[in-house]
Design a protein around this motif. Structure first.
Motif, PDB file in Angstrom:
ATOM      1  N   ALA A 109      47.649  -3.113 -23.044  1.00 55.93           N
ATOM      2  CA  ALA A 109      47.770  -3.204 -21.596  1.00 55.93           C
ATOM      3  C   ALA A 109      48.603  -4.417 -21.166  1.00 55.93           C
ATOM      4  O   ALA A 109      49.492  -4.305 -20.307  1.00 55.93           O
ATOM      5  N   VAL A 110      48.326  -5.569 -21.772  1.00 54.69           N
ATOM      6  CA  VAL A 110      49.049  -6.789 -21.413  1.00 54.69           C
ATOM      7  C   VAL A 110      50.523  -6.673 -21.781  1.00 54.69           C
ATOM      8  O   VAL A 110      51.407  -7.074 -21.010  1.00 54.69           O
ATOM      9  N   ASN A 111      50.797  -6.113 -22.955  1.00 58.68           N
ATOM     10  CA  ASN A 111      52.184  -5.944 -23.384  1.00 58.68           C
ATOM     11  C   ASN A 111      52.934  -5.008 -22.441  1.00 58.68           C
ATOM     12  O   ASN A 111      54.091  -5.258 -22.075  1.00 58.68           O
ATOM     13  N   ALA A 112      52.276  -3.921 -22.031  1.00 55.80           N
ATOM     14  CA  ALA A 112      52.900  -2.971 -21.107  1.00 55.80           C
ATOM     15  C   ALA A 112      53.200  -3.635 -19.766  1.00 55.80           C
ATOM     16  O   ALA A 112      54.275  -3.437 -19.182  1.00 55.80           O
ATOM     17  N   ALA A 113      52.262  -4.443 -19.280  1.00 51.40           N
ATOM     18  CA  ALA A 113      52.454  -5.147 -18.012  1.00 51.40           C
ATOM     19  C   ALA A 113      53.631  -6.115 -18.104  1.00 51.40           C
ATOM     20  O   ALA A 113      54.433  -6.238 -17.168  1.00 51.40           O
ATOM     21  N   ALA A 114      53.752  -6.801 -19.241  1.00 50.81           N
ATOM     22  CA  ALA A 114      54.852  -7.757 -19.434  1.00 50.81           C
ATOM     23  C   ALA A 114      56.198  -7.037 -19.465  1.00 50.81           C
ATOM     24  O   ALA A 114      57.192  -7.542 -18.931  1.00 50.81           O
ATOM     25  N   ILE A 115      56.218  -5.857 -20.064  1.00 47.39           N
ATOM     26  CA  ILE A 115      57.453  -5.080 -20.129  1.00 47.39           C
ATOM     27  C   ILE A 115      57.841  -4.564 -18.746  1.00 47.39           C
ATOM     28  O   ILE A 115      59.025  -4.547 -18.371  1.00 47.39           O
ATOM     29  N   VAL A 116      56.855  -4.128 -17.981  1.00 44.44           N
ATOM     30  CA  VAL A 116      57.111  -3.677 -16.611  1.00 44.44           C
ATOM     31  C   VAL A 116      57.694  -4.818 -15.788  1.00 44.44           C
ATOM     32  O   VAL A 116      58.653  -4.636 -15.024  1.00 44.44           O
ATOM     33  N   LEU A 117      57.130  -6.016 -15.940  1.00 47.07           N
ATOM     34  CA  LEU A 117      57.642  -7.185 -15.224  1.00 47.07           C
ATOM     35  C   LEU A 117      59.078  -7.478 -15.630  1.00 47.07           C
ATOM     36  O   LEU A 117      59.927  -7.790 -14.776  1.00 47.07           O
ATOM     37  N   TYR A 118      59.371  -7.363 -16.925  1.00 42.56           N
ATOM     38  CA  TYR A 118      60.745  -7.562 -17.410  1.00 42.56           C
ATOM     39  C   TYR A 118      61.688  -6.572 -16.747  1.00 42.56           C
ATOM     40  O   TYR A 118      62.777  -6.937 -16.278  1.00 42.56           O
ATOM     41  N   THR A 119      61.282  -5.316 -16.697  1.00 39.96           N
ATOM     42  CA  THR A 119      62.123  -4.259 -16.112  1.00 39.96           C
ATOM     43  C   THR A 119      62.383  -4.522 -14.636  1.00 39.96           C
ATOM     44  O   THR A 119      63.508  -4.342 -14.145  1.00 39.96           O
ATOM     45  N   ILE A 120      61.354  -4.952 -13.914  1.00 41.71           N
ATOM     46  CA  ILE A 120      61.506  -5.231 -12.482  1.00 41.71           C
ATOM     47  C   ILE A 120      62.463  -6.397 -12.263  1.00 41.71           C
ATOM     48  O   ILE A 120      63.361  -6.339 -11.407  1.00 41.71           O
ATOM     49  N   MET A 121      62.287  -7.475 -13.021  1.00 42.45           N
ATOM     50  CA  MET A 121      63.171  -8.637 -12.878  1.00 42.45           C
ATOM     51  C   MET A 121      64.609  -8.265 -13.225  1.00 42.45           C
ATOM     52  O   MET A 121      65.551  -8.690 -12.539  1.00 42.45           O
ATOM     53  N   TYR A 122      64.767  -7.478 -14.277  1.00 44.06           N
ATOM     54  CA  TYR A 122      66.104  -7.055 -14.693  1.00 44.06           C
ATOM     55  C   TYR A 122      66.774  -6.246 -13.590  1.00 44.06           C
ATOM     56  O   TYR A 122      67.950  -6.449 -13.269  1.00 44.06           O
ATOM     57  N   TYR A 123      66.005  -5.343 -12.996  1.00 42.18           N
ATOM     58  CA  TYR A 123      66.549  -4.495 -11.921  1.00 42.18           C
ATOM     59  C   TYR A 123      66.966  -5.336 -10.719  1.00 42.18           C
ATOM     60  O   TYR A 123      68.033  -5.115 -10.128  1.00 42.18           O
ATOM     61  N   ILE A 124      66.133  -6.320 -10.353  1.00 37.62           N
ATOM     62  CA  ILE A 124      66.448  -7.161  -9.193  1.00 37.62           C
ATOM     63  C   ILE A 124      67.758  -7.912  -9.401  1.00 37.62           C
ATOM     64  O   ILE A 124      68.602  -7.990  -8.494  1.00 37.62           O
ATOM     65  N   VAL A 125      67.935  -8.454 -10.600  1.00 41.97           N
ATOM     66  CA  VAL A 125      69.167  -9.208 -10.891  1.00 41.97           C
ATOM     67  C   VAL A 125      70.382  -8.292 -10.864  1.00 41.97           C
ATOM     68  O   VAL A 125      71.405  -8.613 -10.251  1.00 41.97           O
ATOM     69  N   ILE A 126      70.278  -7.149 -11.515  1.00 50.44           N
ATOM     70  CA  ILE A 126      71.404  -6.207 -11.557  1.00 50.44           C
ATOM     71  C   ILE A 126      71.723  -5.675 -10.163  1.00 50.44           C
ATOM     72  O   ILE A 126      72.889  -5.552  -9.763  1.00 50.44           O
TER      73      ILE A 126
END
Length: 195
Positions: A109-126
């Motif tokens: 669960a924690v790993n999935a949440a961290a990956i989701v956060l990575y994806t969101i941050m990546y999307y915001i920057v792009i």
């Protein structure tokens, strides 16, 4: 008398499981080690820029969007921390320590949440950079799939291991032998006395 009977019963259930344990063996001796190796590889890709196909490509992208470098370092850190946590979970699972399987599900669960956060941050920057064209649908699908798969795996593992919770008894045995000397709290002792 009751204490001795409990210890013998627990040793017996630990040595000869009364339920199939193939999924437990798969998770412990294949899935977790594979995940650890994959995380090490992914950490290397994030740090080296190989995630983009090569360091030269990464350098060009970082010049256009410097924040991507920090986000990828975050991705690498997530994978490194996951490896460290997985080592502990693997040892606990192998020893069938009490609540080991809960820590495994928690790790998912924690790993999935961290990956989701990575994806969101990546999307915001792009999204905020005019040099890139990005589709919200692609990122939304990635996040949905990640959450969905993790959720399904979490439920499946919970149902499976909950039925086998009585087989994870290592710390209970130690607690039974040492009682308060080994750090047993009142609730642990009560559980042992009621067995």
């Amino acid at each position: 008398q009751g204490s001795e009977t409990f210890t013998k019963d627990e040793k017996k259930s630990t040595a000869v499981p009364d339920m199939p344990m193939k999924w437990y063996q798969f998770v412990t001796y294949l899935a977790l080690p594979y995940s650890m190796l994959r995380c090490v590889y992914m950490a290397y890709r994030y740090i080296s820029g190989n995630i983009y196909g090569g360091s030269n490509v990464a350098s060009n992208l970082y010049q256009m969007a410097p924040s991507l470098r920090l986000i990828n370092y975050y991705g690498a850190a997530v994978n490194i921390v996951t490896v460290i946590a997985a080592v502990f979970v693997l040892v606990w699972m192998a020893k069938r320590k009490v609540n080991a399987w809960k820590y495994y599900i928690g790790l998912l669960a924690v790993n999935a949440a961290a990956i989701v956060l990575y994806t969101i941050m990546y999307y915001i920057v792009i999204r905020s950079n005019t040099n890139f064209t990005v589709s919200l649908t692609q990122y939304a699908v990635n996040i949905t799939v990640n959450i969905g798969v993790t959720g399904i795996m979490g439920v499946v593992n919970y149902i499976y291991f909950k039925k086998r919770d009585h087989l994870f008894v290592t710390s209970k045995l130690k607690c039974n032998k040492g009682r308060k000397k080994n750090g047993c709290n009142s609730s642990d002792m009560a559980k042992l006395d009621n067995r």
